[in-house]
Design a protein around this motif. Structure first.
Motif, mmCIF file in Angstrom:
data_model
loop_
_atom_site.group_PDB
_atom_site.id
_atom_site.type_symbol
_atom_site.label_atom_id
_atom_site.label_comp_id
_atom_site.label_asym_id
_atom_site.label_seq_id
_atom_site.Cartn_x
_atom_site.Cartn_y
_atom_site.Cartn_z
ATOM 1 N N PHE A 1 1.098 -1.191 -0.436
ATOM 2 C CA PHE A 1 -0.214 0.099 0.043
ATOM 3 C C PHE A 1 1.101 1.520 0.084
ATOM 4 N N VAL A 2 1.867 1.435 0.646
ATOM 5 C CA VAL A 2 3.110 2.570 0.690
ATOM 6 C C VAL A 2 3.488 2.460 -0.210
ATOM 7 N N VAL A 3 4.371 1.562 -1.158
ATOM 8 C CA VAL A 3 5.046 1.889 -2.358
ATOM 9 C C VAL A 3 3.743 1.897 -3.724
ATOM 10 N N ILE A 4 3.148 1.852 -3.241
ATOM 11 C CA ILE A 4 2.218 2.430 -4.686
ATOM 12 C C ILE A 4 1.445 3.479 -4.460
ATOM 13 N N ILE A 5 1.650 4.551 -2.875
ATOM 14 C CA ILE A 5 1.504 5.841 -2.847
ATOM 15 C C ILE A 5 2.613 6.688 -2.999
ATOM 16 N N TRP A 6 3.230 5.851 -3.551
ATOM 17 C CA TRP A 6 4.892 6.474 -3.162
ATOM 18 C C TRP A 6 5.631 6.265 -4.463
ATOM 19 N N VAL A 7 5.047 5.314 -5.078
ATOM 20 C CA VAL A 7 5.366 4.986 -6.610
ATOM 21 C C VAL A 7 4.443 6.457 -7.759
ATOM 22 N N PHE A 8 3.192 6.733 -6.801
ATOM 23 C CA PHE A 8 2.100 7.616 -7.227
ATOM 24 C C PHE A 8 3.178 8.819 -7.335
ATOM 25 N N VAL A 9 2.770 9.342 -6.478
ATOM 26 C CA VAL A 9 4.316 10.392 -6.169
ATOM 27 C C VAL A 9 4.929 10.814 -6.832
ATOM 28 N N LEU A 10 5.779 9.658 -7.470
ATOM 29 C CA LEU A 10 7.392 9.748 -8.122
ATOM 30 C C LEU A 10 6.929 9.982 -9.521
ATOM 31 N N LEU A 11 5.513 9.700 -9.894
ATOM 32 C CA LEU A 11 5.569 9.161 -10.751
ATOM 33 C C LEU A 11 4.829 10.705 -11.559
ATOM 34 N N ILE A 12 4.205 11.695 -10.626
ATOM 35 C CA ILE A 12 4.349 13.163 -10.808
ATOM 36 C C ILE A 12 5.416 13.975 -10.410
ATOM 37 N N LEU A 13 5.876 13.898 -10.178
ATOM 38 C CA LEU A 13 7.261 14.216 -9.651
ATOM 39 C C LEU A 13 8.542 14.188 -10.872
ATOM 40 N N THR A 14 8.673 12.780 -10.226
ATOM 41 C CA THR A 14 9.192 12.494 -12.414
ATOM 42 C C THR A 14 8.900 13.459 -13.001
ATOM 43 N N GLN A 15 7.621 13.136 -13.720
ATOM 44 C CA GLN A 15 7.116 14.425 -14.743
ATOM 45 C C GLN A 15 7.650 15.538 -14.605
ATOM 46 N N SER A 16 7.407 15.993 -13.917
ATOM 47 C CA SER A 16 6.593 17.365 -13.524
ATOM 48 C C SER A 16 8.305 18.564 -13.740
ATOM 49 N N TYR A 17 9.617 17.430 -13.348
ATOM 50 C CA TYR A 17 10.607 17.731 -13.154
ATOM 51 C C TYR A 17 11.358 17.483 -15.016
ATOM 52 N N THR A 18 10.592 16.905 -15.694
ATOM 53 C CA THR A 18 11.175 16.226 -16.947
ATOM 54 C C THR A 18 10.610 17.624 -17.948
ATOM 55 N N ALA A 19 9.801 18.054 -17.132
ATOM 56 C CA ALA A 19 8.995 18.804 -18.454
ATOM 57 C C ALA A 19 9.571 20.350 -18.256
ATOM 58 N N SER A 20 9.863 20.467 -16.333
ATOM 59 C CA SER A 20 10.613 21.861 -16.801
ATOM 60 C C SER A 20 12.354 22.030 -16.916
ATOM 61 N N LEU A 21 12.329 20.605 -16.604
ATOM 62 C CA LEU A 21 13.921 20.412 -17.079
ATOM 63 C C LEU A 21 14.442 20.437 -19.092
ATOM 64 N N ALA A 22 13.669 19.966 -19.171
ATOM 65 C CA ALA A 22 13.008 20.562 -21.366
ATOM 66 C C ALA A 22 12.328 21.541 -21.158
ATOM 67 N N SER A 23 12.024 22.753 -20.392
ATOM 68 C CA SER A 23 11.707 23.474 -20.564
ATOM 69 C C SER A 23 13.055 24.802 -21.152
ATOM 70 N N LEU A 24 14.063 24.197 -19.487
ATOM 71 C CA LEU A 24 15.099 25.546 -19.558
ATOM 72 C C LEU A 24 15.985 24.837 -20.764
ATOM 73 N N LEU A 25 16.110 24.277 -21.166
ATOM 74 C CA LEU A 25 17.317 23.522 -21.984
ATOM 75 C C LEU A 25 17.197 23.770 -23.425
ATOM 76 N N THR A 26 16.003 24.219 -23.587
ATOM 77 C CA THR A 26 14.870 24.422 -25.173
ATOM 78 C C THR A 26 14.379 25.619 -25.224
ATOM 79 N N VAL A 27 13.493 25.481 -24.391
ATOM 80 C CA VAL A 27 12.715 27.267 -24.523
ATOM 81 C C VAL A 27 13.598 28.491 -24.587
ATOM 82 N N ARG A 28 14.165 29.411 -25.244
ATOM 83 C CA ARG A 28 14.212 30.688 -24.825
ATOM 84 C C ARG A 28 13.374 30.665 -23.571
#
Length: 1010
Positions: free
Chosen positions: A672-699
């Motif tokens: 139960f704990v791992v399922i919740i934590w994996v859900f948190v990590l999914l959102i966190l990693t996707q947000s991180y990926t989007a923000s990093l892509a914006s920093l490296l590509t968008v002016r």
């Protein structure tokens, strides 16, 4: 001097008893009737004789009173008639009074000098005790001084000028309304209809001038401007009056307040009618000095006054008043047969009440000490140094002041010598007289009827007045102003400049010699004028110069208004009036943008803020600890040496970030704990990926400068629009003269900013927000508004001080802004100038912070703590007999805690995972033993081992049904032999009997032949 009473005896002697008897007998009537008639005559004669005797013994004291009126004039005749009737009525109802007023009338001939001579004659020669009059305020001024010096009360019922109050004479009594008491009623009418300007028209004498200061103050209290005062001489000719009225026609104000004598007002309104000033759009308000005589004016004059509003003294109608009016008309007609069709006004009622009050006061003082003290008496009439001082003057003054009664005009109550009556009737002149449309009182303001139930607050609402017919037979309320007749169109100044033509653009057409004015401000003004409820004609006149110079032209009356990009400022509002703003306000700083994309080795840390990094790391460690707590008793992957367990826990937690964990979790709480934590990590990693892509590509566009202080400190050059007030603001911010550069257009500003301060350009530009928004619209990818440095009220239209157009235009601006017209105009002038294809090329956003994810961490934390609490609770429940057993003699709390921790750290052999593994291992080993052909001897050994293992199981209280036998001998699984060595158990399957007393069956022997 004593006077005997009326001599009734002479008349009664003619009717003695013998003569009456002879006369009755000559009538040839029956004896019985004659006897009755004789009896009544004898009784009546006796009573008459008694009254005659009393009258002969009763004496009255005559008291001389002076009356100064214009006896040849209509008002003087009415006043004298009312005074005579007042004394006649008073002494008829008070026959027992011992004093009688003896009137000594003097004609002032409508002249100030004649009034003064008359007063002087009455005081010196006639030795009057009081004077009623004079008739007007100009005559009263000198007479009041004479009365004050001789202590003779001066009682006036028609001198209403407020200037007489300033004399502060204790011997002056005004039995009339002070003119200043009506100014609040006049201002309430003006406020009710929303007029912003008014012009007083008054007579050039003390009566006319006395009300003006009070009227101006009352109008200023409601923000009504008085642009002009029209003064008309009492001796003005018709040509002079028409000339003054023509002057008023050239002004834009159409609300006039008339205060003059009713005779002069008749001439003014007649001429105003002739020249067209009693037509549509005009408003005329008359004071009570004219309104009180409306009923007495000629029909031709009333025809010239149609639509006029008036403030009239209110007198409540009573039976006594109606009876007196009937008697007065009969008496006045008898005395003045040549005067017909006349009405009694309030001044006649005040004269009646004044005479009655004086008679009461004289009677109250009494007949004693009625005389004068002559000091340096002289028979010379013009000798002003020798005056007779009235001995009973102070007593008579106090008696008049204290007199209170209900008179014909209302309650007679004096306060500081002034009559307290302040209710006014609002009339509208229509037809042959004034029609009542409402009332005004100091407490309730405007009211449709007196004693109205709705008197909760002071009202200035026009809804409380009845229907009004205005000049020109209109029922719609005049707006109170018009474009002057000498200038049919408004002269509106517009700025003529080269840059920022989107706001105002002046085009000279040389072929037609005409000027065309367009732009955003021009379109806004045209839309505003179209929304006005009336038509306004105007011409745009270009003006070359600064904005301050253009505003000054309105103050100098060279322009009627200014339309353009004119900012509303406090110092400008001292000389002109502004409408409400129609644009945004403020002064902003524009600076160049630079691409701030991260190109260093640590850019991967930028997407998340430091608090989010720290929180994520702490939660990785926390989740690893939670997983270890939940799994170490049932999962072999989380057991072993301490370092192995720590490493495994941290490895498992951090590997979930990339979903690379290989350990299998067994506990349901852990899952139960791992399922919740994996859900948190999914959102966190996707947000991180989007923000990093914006920093490296968008002016990532960032302003080069963010604070004004930085410019001042570095000595950078800054720019401002030529002729703008922004220059003064920058100087106040401590910029040096050498740091300034001017620009006149958008292109010039772009050129200066592109060069930069080091190359002869500027580092920042300062201008008003509307200009800067237009500039950014064309160069949005190169510049940005970094900061707002000054607050202004935006652009507004300019009008002269007190212009009635300001309020109407301001309301029209609100209507245009709230509708869709404003957006259409903005789109037409500004959106087409926008060259920005990429609207997202804006200043970069900040790193992702904890505020965006704290909800996820909260959910993960609550889930983990809930799982821990549940797991620990189940542990204590299952091990309750072992860890909660009663304390022995040598047990302690610390020992019990160690027992709990030891038990918690051990394997949970009752877990299904351990039972399953043991069964599978022993089954595999049995199969191997069968293949190797285990003999009988081995069977015997196995049997013995089984018996010993059963005892071990009983001693250790293991209740599991099966377990896996380890390949390596251990004390947990092996049995020591007689030599103290641990015997090696045979590889076979062993069944554990939970009950120690149960017999163990031998395994069947294996046939070796097979």
């Amino acid at each position: 001097m004593k006077v005997k009473g009326f001599q009734y005896s002479r008349q009664i002697s003619k009717f003695n008893v013998p003569n009456v008897l002879t006369m009755v007998m000559s009538w040839n009537v029956p004896p019985r009737i004659a006897a009755c008639s004789l009896f009544f005559f004898i009784v009546l004669s006796e009573r008459i004789m008694i009254k005659a005797a009393e009258a002969q013994n009763t004496t009255v004291t005559p008291v001389d009173v002076g009356v100064i009126l214009d006896l040849d004039g209509w008002n003087g005749k009415v006043g004298m008639s009312c005074i005579n009737m007042a004394l006649s009525d008073f002494y008829a109802s008070h026959t027992h009074y011992k004093t009688r007023l003896v009137l000594n009338p003097r004609d002032s001939r409508n002249d100030v000098v004649q009034a003064a001579v008359a007063a002087l004659y009455l005081i010196k020669n006639t030795e009057v005790k009081a004077i009623i009059g004079p008739q007007n305020s100009m005559q009263a001024n000198f007479v009041i001084d004479l009365g004050n010096k001789s202590q003779v009360p001066i009682i006036s019922f028609s001198a209403t000028s407020p200037s007489l109050t300033s004399l502060r004479s204790p011997y002056f009594f005004r039995i009339a309304q002070n003119d200043s008491s009506q100014v609040k009623a006049i201002s309430a009418i003006i406020q009710a209809f929303g007029w912003r300007e008014a012009v007083p028209i008054y007579i050039d004498n003390e009566y006319g001038e006395g009300i003006i200061p009070y009227l101006i103050d009352a109008l200023q209290d409601i923000d009504v401007r008085v642009p002009y005062r029209s003064v008309i001489s009492p001796l003005a000719t018709d040509r002079e009056i028409s000339g003054e009225l023509y002057k008023l026609m050239t002004m834009q104000t159409r609300v006039f307040i008339v205060h003059m004598s009713h005779n002069l007002s008749s001439r003014v309104f007649t001429i105003a009618k002739e020249i067209g000033m009693m037509s549509e759009g005009y408003v005329w308000i008359i004071t009570n000095g004219i309104a009180n005589f409306v009923g007495s004016k000629e029909l031709s004059v009333l025809a010239s006054m149609q639509g006029v509003l008036g403030v009239k003294t209110y007198v409540s109608k009573t039976k006594k008043l109606e009876s007196f009016i009937v008697r007065w008309k009969m008496k006045f007609q008898q005395d003045n047969p040549t005067i017909t069709d006349i009405d009694l006004n309030v001044f006649g009622l005040w004269a009646y009440d004044a005479a009655s009050a004086l008679a009461m006061a004289v009677e109250k003082v009494g007949t004693t000490n009625l005389g004068v003290e002559k000091t340096n008496a002289s028979s010379n009439l013009i000798d002003l140094e020798s005056f007779e001082i009235s001995q009973d003057g102070p007593k008579l003054r106090e008696a008049i002041q204290d007199t209170k009664f209900r008179g014909l005009a209302g309650e007679f109550n004096l306060l500081n010598g002034q009559l307290q009556s302040s209710t006014f009737q609002i009339i509208n002149v229509n037809g042959n007289g004034g029609r009542q449309v409402g009332f005004w009182t100091p407490e309730d303001g405007l009211r449709r009827e007196l004693n109205s139930k709705n008197t909760s607050k002071y009202s200035t609402s026009k809804n409380n007045l009845g229907p009004i017919i205005w000049p020109g037979d209109l029922t719609s309320v005049p707006k109170g102003w018009e474009i002057p007749t000498n200038r049919k169109k408004l002269r509106i100044g517009v700025p003529a400049k080269n840059g920022f033509s989107e706001f105002v653009k002046v085009i000279y057409d040389r072929s037609t010699d005409r000027t065309h004015v367009t732009g955003y401000c021009i379109d806004i003004f045209n839309a505003v004028v179209e929304s006005l409820p009336y038509a306004v004609s105007y011409d745009f006149i270009p003006f070359e110069g600064t904005c301050n110079d253009l505003v000054d032209q309105v103050f100098l009356q060279n322009f009627d208004a200014v339309v353009g990009d004119t900012t509303i400022l406090a110092n400008r509002s001292k000389f002109v009036d502004f409408t409400l703003p129609f644009t945004e306000s403020g002064v902003s700083m524009v600076v160049p943008l630079r691409d701030n994309r991260r190109k260093n080795a640590w850019v991967f840390l930028k997407p998340l803020s430091w608090d989010l990094w720290m929180t994520s790391g702490c939660f990785f460690v926390f989740i690893g600890f939670v997983v270890w707590l939940l799994e170490h008793r049932v999962n072999e992957d989380f057991r072993g040496p301490c370092s192995h367990q720590i490493g495994t826990s941290l490895w498992y937690a951090f590997s979930t970030m990339v979903f690379a964990q290989r350990e299998i979790v067994i506990n349901n709480c852990t899952r139960f704990v791992v399922i919740i934590w994996v859900f948190v990590l999914l959102i966190l990693t996707q947000s991180y990926t989007a923000s990093l892509a914006s920093l490296l590509t968008v002016r990532q566009l960032q302003p080069t400068i963010t604070e004004v202080k930085q410019l001042i400190k570095n000595g950078e050059t800054v720019g401002y629009q030529k002729g703008s007030f922004v220059f003064g603001i920058l100087k106040e911010m401590s910029f040096k003269e050498s740091q300034f550069k001017q620009y006149s257009s958008i292109e010039e500003c772009d050129e200066l900013l592109s060069k930069g301060s080091a190359n002869g350009g500027i580092a920042a530009a300062f201008d008003e927000i509307p200009y800067m928004k237009l500039f950014i619209g064309q160069y949005c990818s190169q510049y940005t508004m970094a900061a707002s440095i000054y607050k202004t009220d935006g652009f507004g239209f300019v009008f002269p001080r007190g212009s009635p157009l300001v309020a109407d235009v301001s309301r029209a601006i609100l209507n245009v802004k709230e509708g869709g017209k404003m957006k259409e105009i903005e789109s037409a002038w500004f959106e087409k100038q926008t060259n920005c294809e990429d609207s997202n090329a804006q200043v970069s956003s900040e790193s992702l912070g904890l505020t965006s994810f704290w909800g996820l961490f909260l959910i993960a934390g609550i889930a983990s703590l809930s799982a821990l609490i549940f797991s620990v609770s189940m542990f204590f429940y299952k091990e309750r007999q072992h860890i909660f057993k009663p304390f022995g003699p040598g047990d302690s709390i610390l020992g019990r805690i160690r027992l709990i921790l030891k038990t918690f750290l051990e394997r949970d052999l009752r877990s299904h995972t351990f039972r399953k593994k043991a069964s599978m291992s022993l089954q595999d080993k049995k199969d191997i033993g069968s293949l190797n052909g285990i003999g009988a001897g081995q069977d015997s050994t196995s049997t013995r081992h089984l018996s010993n293992r059963s005892n071990c199981s009983t001693q250790t209280k293991i209740h599991s049904t099966s377990f896996e036998v380890s390949k390596t001998p251990s004390r947990e699984y092996g049995i020591p032999n007689s030599n103290g060595q641990i015997s090696q158990p045979a590889p076979t399957t062993v069944e554990i009997i939970e009950n120690p007393t149960q017999e163990v069956q031998e395994s069947p022997k294996i046939d070796q032949r097979k």
